[in-house]
Design a protein around this motif. Structure first.
Motif, PDB file in Angstrom:
ATOM      1  N   ALA A   1      11.258  -2.044  -0.611  1.00  0.00           N
ATOM      2  CA  ALA A   1      11.823  -2.528   0.642  1.00  0.00           C
ATOM      3  C   ALA A   1      12.436  -3.347   0.669  1.00  0.00           C
ATOM      4  O   ALA A   1      12.510  -4.505  -0.211  1.00  0.00           O
ATOM      5  CB  ALA A   1      10.380  -2.940   1.352  1.00  0.00           C
ATOM      6  N   VAL A   2      13.831  -3.176   1.468  1.00  0.00           N
ATOM      7  CA  VAL A   2      14.994  -4.167   1.368  1.00  0.00           C
ATOM      8  C   VAL A   2      15.361  -4.610   2.547  1.00  0.00           C
ATOM      9  O   VAL A   2      15.345  -3.680   3.464  1.00  0.00           O
ATOM     10  CB  VAL A   2      16.181  -3.384   0.416  1.00  0.00           C
ATOM     11  CG1 VAL A   2      15.610  -2.892  -1.008  1.00  0.00           C
ATOM     12  CG2 VAL A   2      16.612  -2.105   1.211  1.00  0.00           C
TER      13      VAL A   2
ATOM     14  N   MET B   1       0.869  -1.309  -0.063  1.00  0.00           N
ATOM     15  CA  MET B   1      -0.049  -0.069   0.125  1.00  0.00           C
ATOM     16  C   MET B   1       0.860   1.253  -0.113  1.00  0.00           C
ATOM     17  O   MET B   1       0.641   2.128  -0.794  1.00  0.00           O
ATOM     18  CB  MET B   1      -1.060  -0.141   1.365  1.00  0.00           C
ATOM     19  CG  MET B   1      -2.130  -0.951   1.242  1.00  0.00           C
ATOM     20  SD  MET B   1      -3.021  -1.015   2.781  1.00  0.00           S
ATOM     21  CE  MET B   1      -3.781   0.375   2.438  1.00  0.00           C
ATOM     22  N   ILE B   2       1.913   1.312   0.738  1.00  0.00           N
ATOM     23  CA  ILE B   2       2.762   2.523   1.019  1.00  0.00           C
ATOM     24  C   ILE B   2       4.326   2.123   0.706  1.00  0.00           C
ATOM     25  O   ILE B   2       4.919   3.070   0.685  1.00  0.00           O
ATOM     26  CB  ILE B   2       2.718   3.284   2.198  1.00  0.00           C
ATOM     27  CG1 ILE B   2       2.750   2.078   3.272  1.00  0.00           C
ATOM     28  CG2 ILE B   2       1.050   3.714   2.407  1.00  0.00           C
ATOM     29  CD1 ILE B   2       2.607   2.739   5.023  1.00  0.00           C
ATOM     30  N   TYR B   3       4.490   0.895   0.776  1.00  0.00           N
ATOM     31  CA  TYR B   3       5.866   0.612   0.386  1.00  0.00           C
ATOM     32  C   TYR B   3       6.458   0.493  -1.030  1.00  0.00           C
ATOM     33  O   TYR B   3       5.521  -0.217  -1.724  1.00  0.00           O
ATOM     34  CB  TYR B   3       6.320  -0.690   1.286  1.00  0.00           C
ATOM     35  CG  TYR B   3       6.192  -0.660   2.607  1.00  0.00           C
ATOM     36  CD1 TYR B   3       7.391  -0.531   3.322  1.00  0.00           C
ATOM     37  CD2 TYR B   3       4.911  -1.020   3.233  1.00  0.00           C
ATOM     38  CE1 TYR B   3       7.013  -0.489   4.919  1.00  0.00           C
ATOM     39  CE2 TYR B   3       4.923  -1.096   4.746  1.00  0.00           C
ATOM     40  CZ  TYR B   3       5.942  -0.684   5.515  1.00  0.00           C
ATOM     41  OH  TYR B   3       5.578  -0.843   6.564  1.00  0.00           O
TER      42      TYR B   3
ATOM     43  N   TYR C   1       6.023   2.498   9.509  1.00  0.00           N
ATOM     44  CA  TYR C   1       6.456   2.858   8.566  1.00  0.00           C
ATOM     45  C   TYR C   1       7.902   3.785   8.750  1.00  0.00           C
ATOM     46  O   TYR C   1       7.615   4.404   9.446  1.00  0.00           O
ATOM     47  CB  TYR C   1       5.586   3.323   7.458  1.00  0.00           C
ATOM     48  CG  TYR C   1       6.200   3.916   6.388  1.00  0.00           C
ATOM     49  CD1 TYR C   1       6.198   2.845   5.079  1.00  0.00           C
ATOM     50  CD2 TYR C   1       6.607   5.210   5.987  1.00  0.00           C
ATOM     51  CE1 TYR C   1       6.915   3.232   3.931  1.00  0.00           C
ATOM     52  CE2 TYR C   1       7.116   5.557   4.584  1.00  0.00           C
ATOM     53  CZ  TYR C   1       7.144   4.468   3.730  1.00  0.00           C
ATOM     54  OH  TYR C   1       7.896   4.857   2.431  1.00  0.00           O
ATOM     55  N   PRO C   2       9.008   3.333   8.047  1.00  0.00           N
ATOM     56  CA  PRO C   2       9.220   2.576   6.894  1.00  0.00           C
ATOM     57  C   PRO C   2       9.727   1.158   7.174  1.00  0.00           C
ATOM     58  O   PRO C   2      10.302   0.715   6.066  1.00  0.00           O
ATOM     59  CB  PRO C   2      10.276   3.441   6.151  1.00  0.00           C
ATOM     60  CG  PRO C   2      11.128   3.740   7.243  1.00  0.00           C
ATOM     61  CD  PRO C   2      10.161   4.242   8.474  1.00  0.00           C
ATOM     62  N   PHE C   3       9.687   0.487   8.376  1.00  0.00           N
ATOM     63  CA  PHE C   3      10.189  -0.519   8.606  1.00  0.00           C
ATOM     64  C   PHE C   3       8.902  -1.711   8.229  1.00  0.00           C
ATOM     65  O   PHE C   3       7.765  -1.320   8.469  1.00  0.00           O
ATOM     66  CB  PHE C   3      10.387  -0.951   9.970  1.00  0.00           C
ATOM     67  CG  PHE C   3      11.637   0.096  10.384  1.00  0.00           C
ATOM     68  CD1 PHE C   3      12.996  -0.463  10.194  1.00  0.00           C
ATOM     69  CD2 PHE C   3      11.521   1.453  11.042  1.00  0.00           C
ATOM     70  CE1 PHE C   3      14.030   0.440  10.463  1.00  0.00           C
ATOM     71  CE2 PHE C   3      12.459   2.069  11.222  1.00  0.00           C
ATOM     72  CZ  PHE C   3      13.721   1.716  10.764  1.00  0.00           C
TER      73      PHE C   3
ATOM     74  N   LEU D   1      14.026  -8.117   8.837  1.00  0.00           N
ATOM     75  CA  LEU D   1      13.427  -6.595   8.886  1.00  0.00           C
ATOM     76  C   LEU D   1      13.981  -5.902   7.604  1.00  0.00           C
ATOM     77  O   LEU D   1      14.937  -6.061   7.544  1.00  0.00           O
ATOM     78  CB  LEU D   1      14.056  -6.054  10.260  1.00  0.00           C
ATOM     79  CG  LEU D   1      13.538  -4.702  10.440  1.00  0.00           C
ATOM     80  CD1 LEU D   1      12.110  -4.704  10.838  1.00  0.00           C
ATOM     81  CD2 LEU D   1      14.371  -4.029  11.756  1.00  0.00           C
ATOM     82  N   CYS D   2      13.012  -5.109   7.264  1.00  0.00           N
ATOM     83  CA  CYS D   2      13.358  -4.289   5.875  1.00  0.00           C
ATOM     84  C   CYS D   2      12.880  -2.889   6.121  1.00  0.00           C
ATOM     85  O   CYS D   2      12.382  -2.588   7.099  1.00  0.00           O
ATOM     86  CB  CYS D   2      12.735  -4.953   4.733  1.00  0.00           C
ATOM     87  SG  CYS D   2      12.877  -6.787   4.203  1.00  0.00           S
TER      88      CYS D   2
END
Length: 253
Positions: free
Chosen positions: A6-7, A1-3, A93-95, A108-109
């Motif tokens: 993500a790495v 939705m908002i990511y 967010y952003p995790f 964990l990204c």
């Protein structure tokens, strides 16, 4: 939705990076609903309407944040949160955790496109000079791990509602500034009549797990739909009046 990107977080890749969170929610401007954990119902129900999103196979609670698709009425043009309670989905967010293919491992990204992700020293460092996790990153790992556990518990709640046929399709109608109408659909609400008809043993089990309370908190929260629409419409009205007051030249005509 908002990511967006993500790495996995690593000291090799992110040692020099910092994260500044909680000052801007611009990343959420285009979402009119977000997932809500069962543990958040009581807090969220003070400000928002809680519904269920999904299909006939899986559902998850969501909190409505806007009257139209791709529009969050609780984030202003500057990215500031103007609503009340901030859902944990947005606060983490952003995790985010990424699940392995076998579902046994979580990594964990971080979304590297997050505007608060920087090399300028703004906010909190994720790693110290030696490449060790900072207390900030440890806290975010704990928060995200707890979120995941509560997420899975909330999924069980949704599964029970489906199992007993307690959900019904619903929609909401709003009148916007200027007299236009808008509607939200594609979500479910608990059928109060079917809830009352459940066998005594099922009701007792749902009372024991607090799921019965969650159902009634959800139903009560639906009363927030009209006041929310009114607040969003009133907040939008000044900009609409300003646009109407422009001369043809100012409006680009």
């Amino acid at each position: 939705m908002i990511y967006e990107r993500a790495v996995p977080i690593s000291s090799e890749r992110h040692r020099e990076w910092s994260v500044k969170m909680g000052t801007s929610y611009g990343f959420a401007q285009n979402v009119n609903s977000v997932p809500l954990l069962a543990a958040e119902f009581l807090s969220a129900a003070q400000d928002y309407a809680i519904v269920f999103a999904g299909d006939d196979k899986t559902v998850f609670p969501s909190v409505i944040l806007g009257m139209r698709e791709n529009e969050n009425g609780h984030v202003n043009a500057a990215g500031a949160w103007t609503g009340g309670y901030i859902p944990a989905f947005l606060r983490r967010y952003p995790f985010v955790f990424a699940r392995s293919d076998d579902g046994q491992t979580f990594t964990l990204c971080i979304d590297e496109e997050f505007e608060g992700f920087n090399k300028d020293g703004r906010g909190e460092r994720m790693f110290d000079a030696d490449g060790n996790r900072t207390q900030f990153l440890t806290n975010m790992l704990t928060f995200t791990r707890e979120y995941q556990a509560l997420f899975e518990r909330t999924q069980m709640f949704g599964d029970r509602l489906l199992k007993h046929g307690l959900l019904q399709p619903a929609q909401a109608q709003f009148t916007l500034p200027g007299g236009q109408t808008a509607s939200l659909a594609g979500f479910f609400t608990v059928d109060r009549a079917k809830l009352k008809e459940l066998p005594a043993d099922v009701l007792a089990e749902m009372a024991r797990t607090d799921e019965l309370e969650l159902c009634y908190v959800h139903l009560q929260s639906l009363n927030n739909l009209t006041p929310m629409a009114r607040r969003i419409a009133e907040a939008a009205a000044p900009s609409i009046r300003d646009e109407a007051a422009q001369t043809p030249a100012e409006a680009g005509v």
